[in-house]
Design an enzyme around this catalytic site. Sequence first.
Site, PDB file in Angstrom:
ATOM      1  N   ASN A 111     -32.600  98.821  12.852  1.00 16.96           N
ATOM      2  CA  ASN A 111     -33.427  97.659  13.197  1.00 16.96           C
ATOM      3  C   ASN A 111     -34.824  97.851  12.605  1.00 16.96           C
ATOM      4  OD1 ASN A 111     -35.045  95.758  14.439  1.00 16.96           O
ATOM      5  ND2 ASN A 111     -34.206  96.076  16.487  1.00 16.96           N
ATOM      6  N   HIS A 122     -30.883  88.783  13.053  1.00 17.74           N
ATOM      7  CA  HIS A 122     -31.708  89.979  13.223  1.00 17.74           C
ATOM      8  C   HIS A 122     -30.771  91.176  13.376  1.00 17.74           C
ATOM      9  CE1 HIS A 122     -34.492  92.876  14.548  1.00 17.74           C
ATOM     10  NE2 HIS A 122     -34.201  92.797  15.832  1.00 17.74           N
ATOM     11  N   CYS A 149     -39.709  91.596  16.607  1.00 16.18           N
ATOM     12  CA  CYS A 149     -38.546  91.402  15.731  1.00 16.18           C
ATOM     13  C   CYS A 149     -38.340  89.942  15.328  1.00 16.18           C
ATOM     14  CB  CYS A 149     -37.281  91.935  16.396  1.00 16.18           C
ATOM     15  SG  CYS A 149     -37.386  93.675  16.808  1.00 16.18           S
TER      16      CYS A 149
HETATM   17  O1  UT7 Z   1     -34.823  93.794  18.453  1.00 17.64           O
HETATM   18  C1  UT7 Z   1     -34.462  93.960  19.781  1.00 17.64           C
HETATM   19  C2  UT7 Z   1     -34.535  95.415  20.055  1.00 17.64           C
HETATM   20  N1  UT7 Z   1     -33.671  95.937  21.029  1.00 17.64           N
HETATM   21  C3  UT7 Z   1     -32.332  95.834  21.042  1.00 17.64           C
HETATM   22  O2  UT7 Z   1     -31.714  95.171  20.263  1.00 17.64           O
HETATM   23  C4  UT7 Z   1     -31.593  96.647  22.071  1.00 17.64           C
HETATM   24  C5  UT7 Z   1     -30.404  95.946  22.651  1.00 17.64           C
HETATM   25  N2  UT7 Z   1     -29.603  96.882  23.382  1.00 17.64           N
HETATM   26  C6  UT7 Z   1     -28.717  97.701  22.780  1.00 17.64           C
HETATM   27  O3  UT7 Z   1     -28.552  97.672  21.584  1.00 17.64           O
HETATM   28  C7  UT7 Z   1     -27.889  98.617  23.665  1.00 17.64           C
HETATM   29  O4  UT7 Z   1     -28.147  98.311  25.011  1.00 17.64           O
HETATM   30  C8  UT7 Z   1     -28.157 100.127  23.383  1.00 17.64           C
HETATM   31  C9  UT7 Z   1     -27.603 100.517  22.017  1.00 17.64           C
HETATM   32  C10 UT7 Z   1     -29.637 100.435  23.440  1.00 17.64           C
HETATM   33  C11 UT7 Z   1     -27.455 100.978  24.428  1.00 17.64           C
HETATM   34  O5  UT7 Z   1     -26.060 100.707  24.381  1.00 17.64           O
HETATM   35  P1  UT7 Z   1     -25.250 100.455  25.735  1.00 17.64           P
HETATM   36  O6  UT7 Z   1     -23.842 100.248  25.368  1.00 17.64           O
HETATM   37  O7  UT7 Z   1     -25.961  99.336  26.437  1.00 17.64           O
HETATM   38  O8  UT7 Z   1     -25.397 101.834  26.469  1.00 17.64           O
HETATM   39  P2  UT7 Z   1     -26.080 102.179  27.867  1.00 17.64           P
HETATM   40  O9  UT7 Z   1     -27.564 102.019  27.788  1.00 17.64           O
HETATM   41  O10 UT7 Z   1     -25.352 101.408  28.946  1.00 17.64           O
HETATM   42  O11 UT7 Z   1     -25.737 103.695  28.006  1.00 17.64           O
HETATM   43  C12 UT7 Z   1     -24.405 104.159  28.169  1.00 17.64           C
HETATM   44  C13 UT7 Z   1     -24.415 105.674  28.216  1.00 17.64           C
HETATM   45  C14 UT7 Z   1     -25.444 106.239  29.184  1.00 17.64           C
HETATM   46  O12 UT7 Z   1     -24.877 107.388  29.768  1.00 17.64           O
HETATM   47  P3  UT7 Z   1     -24.263 107.341  31.258  1.00 17.64           P
HETATM   48  O13 UT7 Z   1     -25.387 106.893  32.141  1.00 17.64           O
HETATM   49  O14 UT7 Z   1     -23.149 106.345  31.181  1.00 17.64           O
HETATM   50  O15 UT7 Z   1     -23.817 108.733  31.480  1.00 17.64           O
HETATM   51  C15 UT7 Z   1     -26.591 106.647  28.307  1.00 17.64           C
HETATM   52  O16 UT7 Z   1     -27.361 107.689  28.854  1.00 17.64           O
HETATM   53  O17 UT7 Z   1     -24.791 106.188  26.924  1.00 17.64           O
HETATM   54  C16 UT7 Z   1     -25.875 107.099  27.064  1.00 17.64           C
HETATM   55  N3  UT7 Z   1     -26.693 107.041  25.860  1.00 17.64           N
HETATM   56  C17 UT7 Z   1     -26.443 107.780  24.781  1.00 17.64           C
HETATM   57  N4  UT7 Z   1     -25.504 108.699  24.513  1.00 17.64           N
HETATM   58  C18 UT7 Z   1     -25.523 109.269  23.298  1.00 17.64           C
HETATM   59  C19 UT7 Z   1     -27.777 106.246  25.634  1.00 17.64           C
HETATM   60  N5  UT7 Z   1     -28.236 106.477  24.387  1.00 17.64           N
HETATM   61  C20 UT7 Z   1     -27.438 107.434  23.852  1.00 17.64           C
HETATM   62  C21 UT7 Z   1     -27.412 108.065  22.594  1.00 17.64           C
HETATM   63  N6  UT7 Z   1     -26.442 108.960  22.354  1.00 17.64           N
HETATM   64  N7  UT7 Z   1     -28.317 107.773  21.623  1.00 17.64           N
END
Ligand code: UT7
Length: 328
Positions: A285, A255, A113
Amino acid sequence: MIKSRIIGTGSYAPQRILSNHDLEKIVDTSDEWIATRTGIKERRIADGETTTDIAVKACKKALKSASIPPDEIDLIIAATVTSDMIFPSTACFLQSHLGIKKNIPAFDVSAACSGFLYAIDVADKYIKTNAAKNVLVVGVDVFSKIIDWHDRNTCILFGDGAGAVLLSAEKGNRGILSSHIFSNGHYWNMLYTPSNICSSPFKSSSHSHKCEEPYLKMEGNKIFKLAVQTMGEACQEALDHNNITADELAFLIPHQANARIINATAERMGLPQEKVFINLDRYGNTSAGSIPIALDELAQSGRLNKGDLLLMVAFGGGLTWGATLVKW
Ligand code: UT7
């Protein structure tokens, strides 16, 4: 003093739109979750178009807006991690597809990225050392082919697209003021896509490696925190290097990974919302395509004035990150 000025921009994203509601039919997710946690509403997905096809369209638009014929290009740099082939490079394919007859150098840069800012850094050094006058830089990725479409943690984030710029050597004070790129390979396994090439018969048991599925793997939470920290630091370094403050910026072009990462970065810099360009709601993204697509949309919007200071900042797999300050 010679500067690299952006004299043309162009971008292209595939026509096929994949909305959050479409994703609800593929994985256990919801429009509400994706929009709240990321800011993304829809993304574009290549449907029969290759990485080269997408890049060519962005490049042709950039060349048109710069009024530069393809044969005046001295160097092509493509930032991508999703080339159509392992080799030749996307840049070589572009040389052919743009009908360039001169035997110019053309190569790809791999920094996920952050790739576009890495490519700009290289192009700027070619120009400043008089090794090239006109450089075509394109950021392009087709992540739809390296995504695990069963993994809701990643498949909701990415889209396909390309953005291109034509950089030209020019005397004066407009152009790239400074470029700051960084990497930390110790963190490679927070964001990566394994290769699935495992065909060699010469594998001793002590060196045998597991052939992982060739899909993007990510530790979202860790990446999130590092993105906010490193992008903030890179921005500050660019400002300090040029002896300016954030309030002198006309725009921050970050980004487009996650609206919460972008907002946290802007907040850290004390930048108001209206100075932060965001289009990830429509594209998600697009990896190396993200910043140049945003730059092109901003340029096309007519909101940029001659002499405006623009700060571009990126973060990605490697880990890599960087910031580039431009006087428009
Ligand atoms: O260019 C660089 C590329 N990468 C990035 O920029 C990624 C950077 N990270 C992020 O953008 C965020 O960490 C994410 C969007 C990937 C995830 O958001 P978050 O607020 O950090 O959520 P989390 O991973 O802490 O997950 C919270 C909950 C989990 O459930 P439990 O364990 O609390 O029950 C996940 O299983 O949300 C759940 N979850 C979803 N629920 C519905 C994870 N993905 C999804 C989804 N839909 N797509």
